[in-house]
Design a protein around this motif. Structure first.
Motif, short mmCIF file in Angstrom:
data_model
loop_
_atom_site.label_atom_id
_atom_site.label_comp_id
_atom_site.label_asym_id
_atom_site.label_seq_id
_atom_site.Cartn_x
_atom_site.Cartn_y
_atom_site.Cartn_z
N LEU A 84 47.70 13.51 45.39
CA LEU A 84 49.11 13.74 45.08
C LEU A 84 49.98 12.57 45.55
CD1 LEU A 84 49.42 17.54 45.98
CD2 LEU A 84 49.29 16.51 43.70
N THR A 85 49.63 12.03 46.71
CA THR A 85 50.36 10.86 47.22
C THR A 85 50.19 9.67 46.29
OG1 THR A 85 50.15 11.56 49.53
CG2 THR A 85 50.52 9.21 49.13
N THR A 86 48.97 9.48 45.80
CA THR A 86 48.71 8.37 44.88
C THR A 86 49.59 8.47 43.64
OG1 THR A 86 46.41 8.25 45.62
CG2 THR A 86 46.94 7.19 43.53
N GLY A 87 49.64 9.67 43.06
CA GLY A 87 50.49 9.86 41.88
C GLY A 87 51.95 9.64 42.18
N ALA A 88 52.40 10.15 43.34
CA ALA A 88 53.80 10.00 43.72
C ALA A 88 54.17 8.53 43.91
CB ALA A 88 54.08 10.77 45.01
N VAL A 89 53.26 7.77 44.49
CA VAL A 89 53.53 6.34 44.75
C VAL A 89 53.50 5.53 43.45
CG1 VAL A 89 52.59 4.26 45.84
CG2 VAL A 89 52.74 6.39 47.14
N VAL A 90 52.49 5.78 42.62
CA VAL A 90 52.35 5.02 41.37
C VAL A 90 53.56 5.19 40.47
CG1 VAL A 90 51.05 4.83 39.21
CG2 VAL A 90 49.84 4.97 41.39
N MET A 94 59.76 2.75 43.69
CA MET A 94 59.61 1.74 44.73
C MET A 94 59.50 0.34 44.12
SD MET A 94 57.05 1.77 48.01
CE MET A 94 55.59 2.16 47.04
N LYS A 95 60.22 -0.60 44.70
CA LYS A 95 60.15 -1.97 44.23
C LYS A 95 58.79 -2.58 44.57
CE LYS A 95 65.12 -2.81 44.52
NZ LYS A 95 66.20 -3.66 45.09
N ARG A 96 58.35 -3.48 43.72
CA ARG A 96 57.00 -4.02 43.87
C ARG A 96 56.82 -4.84 45.15
NH1 ARG A 96 57.73 -4.87 38.23
NH2 ARG A 96 58.25 -7.06 38.57
N ASP A 97 57.91 -5.42 45.66
CA ASP A 97 57.79 -6.25 46.85
C ASP A 97 58.29 -5.55 48.12
OD1 ASP A 97 60.43 -6.18 46.11
OD2 ASP A 97 60.82 -8.31 46.46
N ALA A 130 52.69 14.09 55.42
CA ALA A 130 52.47 12.68 55.09
C ALA A 130 52.71 12.46 53.60
CB ALA A 130 51.05 12.26 55.47
N PHE A 131 52.29 13.42 52.78
CA PHE A 131 52.53 13.35 51.34
C PHE A 131 54.03 13.42 51.04
CE2 PHE A 131 53.44 16.56 47.93
CZ PHE A 131 53.48 15.66 46.87
N LEU A 132 54.72 14.35 51.68
CA LEU A 132 56.17 14.47 51.47
C LEU A 132 56.89 13.21 51.93
CD1 LEU A 132 56.72 18.18 52.59
CD2 LEU A 132 56.66 17.28 50.25
N THR A 133 56.41 12.64 53.02
CA THR A 133 56.99 11.39 53.51
C THR A 133 56.80 10.27 52.50
OG1 THR A 133 56.66 11.98 55.84
CG2 THR A 133 56.86 9.64 55.34
N ALA A 134 55.61 10.21 51.91
CA ALA A 134 55.33 9.18 50.90
C ALA A 134 56.29 9.29 49.73
CB ALA A 134 53.89 9.30 50.41
N GLY A 135 56.57 10.53 49.32
CA GLY A 135 57.52 10.73 48.22
C GLY A 135 58.92 10.27 48.59
N ALA A 136 59.33 10.58 49.82
CA ALA A 136 60.67 10.19 50.26
C ALA A 136 60.80 8.68 50.41
CB ALA A 136 60.99 10.87 51.59
N VAL A 137 59.77 8.06 50.97
CA VAL A 137 59.80 6.61 51.20
C VAL A 137 59.74 5.83 49.89
CG1 VAL A 137 58.53 4.66 52.18
CG2 VAL A 137 58.86 6.74 53.52
N SER A 138 58.83 6.24 49.01
CA SER A 138 58.62 5.47 47.77
C SER A 138 59.76 5.61 46.78
CB SER A 138 57.31 5.89 47.11
OG SER A 138 57.33 7.26 46.76
N ASN A 139 60.62 6.60 46.96
CA ASN A 139 61.75 6.78 46.05
C ASN A 139 63.09 6.51 46.71
OD1 ASN A 139 60.63 7.88 43.37
ND2 ASN A 139 59.59 9.16 44.88
N SER A 140 63.07 5.82 47.84
CA SER A 140 64.32 5.46 48.50
C SER A 140 64.91 4.23 47.83
CB SER A 140 64.08 5.18 49.99
OG SER A 140 63.17 4.12 50.16
N HIS A 141 66.22 4.06 47.98
CA HIS A 141 66.91 2.97 47.30
C HIS A 141 66.72 1.62 47.99
CE1 HIS A 141 68.74 5.72 44.50
NE2 HIS A 141 69.23 6.45 45.49
N ARG A 146 63.66 3.33 55.12
CA ARG A 146 62.73 4.45 55.30
C ARG A 146 61.33 3.99 55.65
NH1 ARG A 146 64.42 8.88 50.62
NH2 ARG A 146 66.43 9.43 51.56
N GLY A 147 60.95 2.80 55.21
CA GLY A 147 59.64 2.27 55.58
C GLY A 147 59.54 2.04 57.07
N VAL A 148 60.57 1.42 57.64
CA VAL A 148 60.61 1.19 59.08
C VAL A 148 60.68 2.51 59.83
CG1 VAL A 148 61.92 0.15 60.96
CG2 VAL A 148 61.64 -1.09 58.81
#
Length: 212
Positions: A84-90, A94-97, A130-141, A146-148
């Protein structure tokens, strides 16, 4: 249309971690089912440039999943949330860099692996947050906030659970909430130069000299 290297490297990371886990602990074989599903999630968009940020997040997620499953077969179910995390991240915004965000996701999952290695499958439910965190981090502006925050709060959570015991796994809920709020890190950015303002006045119209 061409297949992007970051997509292939993400798939490679999934399978290296999964196969290593099954070799180390044969009872975790059904991890491969979700490795196939995660591969499909990445492969369906293999033409997209995932970037170093998504590659880091996916590789960190599956490395942690492999370690957890190899350590305790009863924790193999964390692979469901790794998929689920993989799908959320892909498919995130999230910007590529934005590599700091990718590291934040990896640290969150690393905390899960650390807890399972030390205390068994009991605290494996941390993977949900951890999955919910991945969703929040990868979709932040932002690219860092959020990464830090994820690295700070989840790093602290992983260390406390490792040292104090699985009963402290509930801190993962707090880590998720604090990361989502980017508490203390909302406007974080690395300095880009030195502003020479020793002799500036309030009515000084000249541009401030910046030393880079």
């Amino acid at each position: 249309m061409t297949i992007k290297a970051t997509s292939l490297l993400s798939i490679l990371a999934i399978w290296v971690a999964s196969i290593a886990a099954v070799v180390a602990n044969g009872d975790s074989w059904w991890l491969l089912i979700f490795a196939v599903l995660a591969t499909g999630a990445v492969g369906a968009s293999a033409w997209r440039r995932l970037g170093i940020s998504r590659l880091t997040g996916i590789a960190g997620t599956w490395a942690a999943t492999g370690v957890a499953a190899a350590s305790d077969a009863d924790a193999t179910w964390v692979s469901i949330f790794a998929f689920l995390t993989t799908g959320a991240v892909v498919y995130s915004t999230m910007k590529r860099d934005a590599w700091m965000q990718g590291l934040g996701i990896a640290v969150a999952w690393g905390a899960v692996a650390l807890a399972v290695v030390e205390h068994g499958s009991g605290p494996a439910w941390m993977c949900i947050f951890a999955f919910l965190t991945a969703g929040a981090v990868s979709n932040s502006h932002g690219q860092m906030g959020r990464g830090v925050a994820a690295m700070a709060w989840w790093g602290a959570t992983g260390a406390i659970v490792f040292l104090a015991g699985g009963g402290w796994a509930w801190l993962s809920v707090i880590a998720f909430l604090l990361t989502s709020a980017s508490l203390g890190f909302g406007s974080f950015s690395f300095p880009k130069g030195l502003e020479w303002d020793l002799f500036d006045r309030d009515d000084d119209d000249e541009r401030v000299k910046v030393v880079r």
